[in-house]
Design an enzyme around this catalytic site. Sequence first.
Site, PDB file in Angstrom:
ATOM      1  N   ARG A  98     -35.067 -24.075  21.441  1.00  0.00           N
ATOM      2  CA  ARG A  98     -34.696 -24.328  22.936  1.00  0.00           C
ATOM      3  C   ARG A  98     -36.073 -24.904  23.820  1.00  0.00           C
ATOM      4  O   ARG A  98     -36.016 -25.658  24.969  1.00  0.00           O
ATOM      5  CB  ARG A  98     -33.845 -23.555  23.687  1.00  0.00           C
ATOM      6  CG  ARG A  98     -32.255 -23.397  23.103  1.00  0.00           C
ATOM      7  CD  ARG A  98     -31.429 -22.539  23.930  1.00  0.00           C
ATOM      8  NE  ARG A  98     -32.151 -21.065  23.161  1.00  0.00           N
ATOM      9  CZ  ARG A  98     -31.442 -19.947  23.475  1.00  0.00           C
ATOM     10  NH1 ARG A  98     -30.399 -19.977  24.165  1.00  0.00           N
ATOM     11  NH2 ARG A  98     -31.989 -19.117  23.131  1.00  0.00           N
ATOM     12  N   LYS A 194     -21.832 -28.488  34.011  1.00  0.00           N
ATOM     13  CA  LYS A 194     -22.231 -27.113  34.457  1.00  0.00           C
ATOM     14  C   LYS A 194     -23.437 -26.977  35.723  1.00  0.00           C
ATOM     15  O   LYS A 194     -24.252 -27.913  35.571  1.00  0.00           O
ATOM     16  CB  LYS A 194     -22.408 -26.194  33.409  1.00  0.00           C
ATOM     17  CG  LYS A 194     -23.913 -26.543  32.921  1.00  0.00           C
ATOM     18  CD  LYS A 194     -23.996 -25.284  31.533  1.00  0.00           C
ATOM     19  CE  LYS A 194     -25.361 -25.912  30.853  1.00  0.00           C
ATOM     20  NZ  LYS A 194     -25.626 -24.917  29.510  1.00  0.00           N
ATOM     21  N   ASP A 220     -20.545 -25.826  20.185  1.00  0.00           N
ATOM     22  CA  ASP A 220     -21.906 -25.641  20.824  1.00  0.00           C
ATOM     23  C   ASP A 220     -22.860 -25.232  19.639  1.00  0.00           C
ATOM     24  O   ASP A 220     -22.097 -24.848  18.712  1.00  0.00           O
ATOM     25  CB  ASP A 220     -21.919 -24.595  21.948  1.00  0.00           C
ATOM     26  CG  ASP A 220     -23.078 -24.872  22.878  1.00  0.00           C
ATOM     27  OD1 ASP A 220     -23.972 -25.824  22.489  1.00  0.00           O
ATOM     28  OD2 ASP A 220     -23.252 -24.082  23.870  1.00  0.00           O
ATOM     29  N   THR A 225     -25.660 -14.978  25.405  1.00  0.00           N
ATOM     30  CA  THR A 225     -24.761 -14.326  26.604  1.00  0.00           C
ATOM     31  C   THR A 225     -23.449 -14.760  26.788  1.00  0.00           C
ATOM     32  O   THR A 225     -22.754 -14.155  27.788  1.00  0.00           O
ATOM     33  CB  THR A 225     -25.540 -14.458  27.693  1.00  0.00           C
ATOM     34  OG1 THR A 225     -25.576 -15.741  28.306  1.00  0.00           O
ATOM     35  CG2 THR A 225     -26.995 -14.067  27.847  1.00  0.00           C
ATOM     36  N   GLY A 227     -22.482 -17.042  28.331  1.00  0.00           N
ATOM     37  CA  GLY A 227     -22.154 -17.823  29.929  1.00  0.00           C
ATOM     38  C   GLY A 227     -21.646 -19.283  29.720  1.00  0.00           C
ATOM     39  O   GLY A 227     -20.720 -19.380  30.485  1.00  0.00           O
TER      40      GLY A 227
END
Length: 315
Positions: A98, A194, A220, A225, A227
Site C-alpha cells: 500500500r 468513502k 477487496d 481493521t 473498517g
Amino acid sequence: MRDPKLKIFSGNSNRVLAQEICDHIDVPLGDATVTSFPDGESFVKINENVRGQDVYIIQSTCPPTNHHLVELLIMIDAARRASAHRITAVLPFYGYARQDRKDQPRVPITAKLVANLLVAAGANRVLTMDLHAGQIQGFFDIPVDHLYASTVFYEYLQKMPSENLVVVSPDVGGVKMAAAYANMLQSGLGFVAKRRRTATTVEATNIVGEVEGCDVLIVDDITETAGTITAAAKLLREHGARKIRAAVTHSNLQELGFERLKGGFIDELITTNSIPMDPRGLPITVLSVARLLGEAIVRINCNESVTSLFRIKGF
C-alpha cells in the site's frame, strides 16, 4: 513434467501453506533451519545441497512484518551463496504494497524499496498474488508472476448462486477488481464512496448502483481493521441489501477487525490462507490457495505459461 532439480523451502510466516503446496505437487518441503538468536537476529541455514537447483522460497510478509521480510531476504542470500541456479521468492502476501506512491510530502515509496531489497538479496524471480496495486510489478527489474485469487473465490461462490447478485467495491479504487468479479459472476456492479477519518476509521458516504433487495458481494484485496468493508456493509444494509458477503484475498485481521466483524453487518467473510487465519468462531471461510501457487511453481519450473491459471471454466 517438473524438473527434478526443483527445491521448495519455507520461512516461518506460513509453513502450513508451504506444506500444502508441497503436498499438492508431491515435492518434499526442503530442510532449512530458520530461527532467531536471543537478541532477535534471524539465523538461516539450508541443510541440504541446492547447488544448481531451481529454488523456491515461500514467505508471506505478514506480522511480524519486518521480521518475516528479513527472514526472506536472508534465506534468499543463503540460497544464492549456496550456488542455487535460480531463486524464486514466493510471496502469497506482499507486504508494504500500500506504500506504492508518494501521496504526502517526504514519505518513502516502500513497496519499491522492498522490491530493491529482494533483487539485491539475490532473487531471480518473484511469484505473488493479488498485489494491492498492479503497477508494483514494474518496480522489479526481474520477472514477476502475478496471480489472482479470483479463480479460487469463483469455485466457492458458484456453489451458492444468486439470481440477484451485485458485486460492490468498498471504495472507488477497487472498481476495476469489482468489475472483473461482476463479469466473472455475471452480476450487477456498484461501489461505495468513502471518507477516511483516521488510519483505522472510515465513513462510507454514498452508493453508486442498485442494491435494494439484492445479495451483495463486497470484494477487496486486503483488510486489517475491517473498517472499510464494515462501513460499506452498514451503508448497504441501510439501502436495503439482503445477504452481504465479503471476499477479501488477504485478511491480516487485528483485534479491532475481529470486533467489527462481530457487529453482524457482514454475513460471511471469505478469505484465503495467504496469511495464517484463525476464524475465532466468526463466520469466516478460509479458502486454500495451495493448488493455485503449486501449479504456478510447477509451470515456472518447467518454463511453461501461467496464463491459463487466470482462466475461469466457461469464460
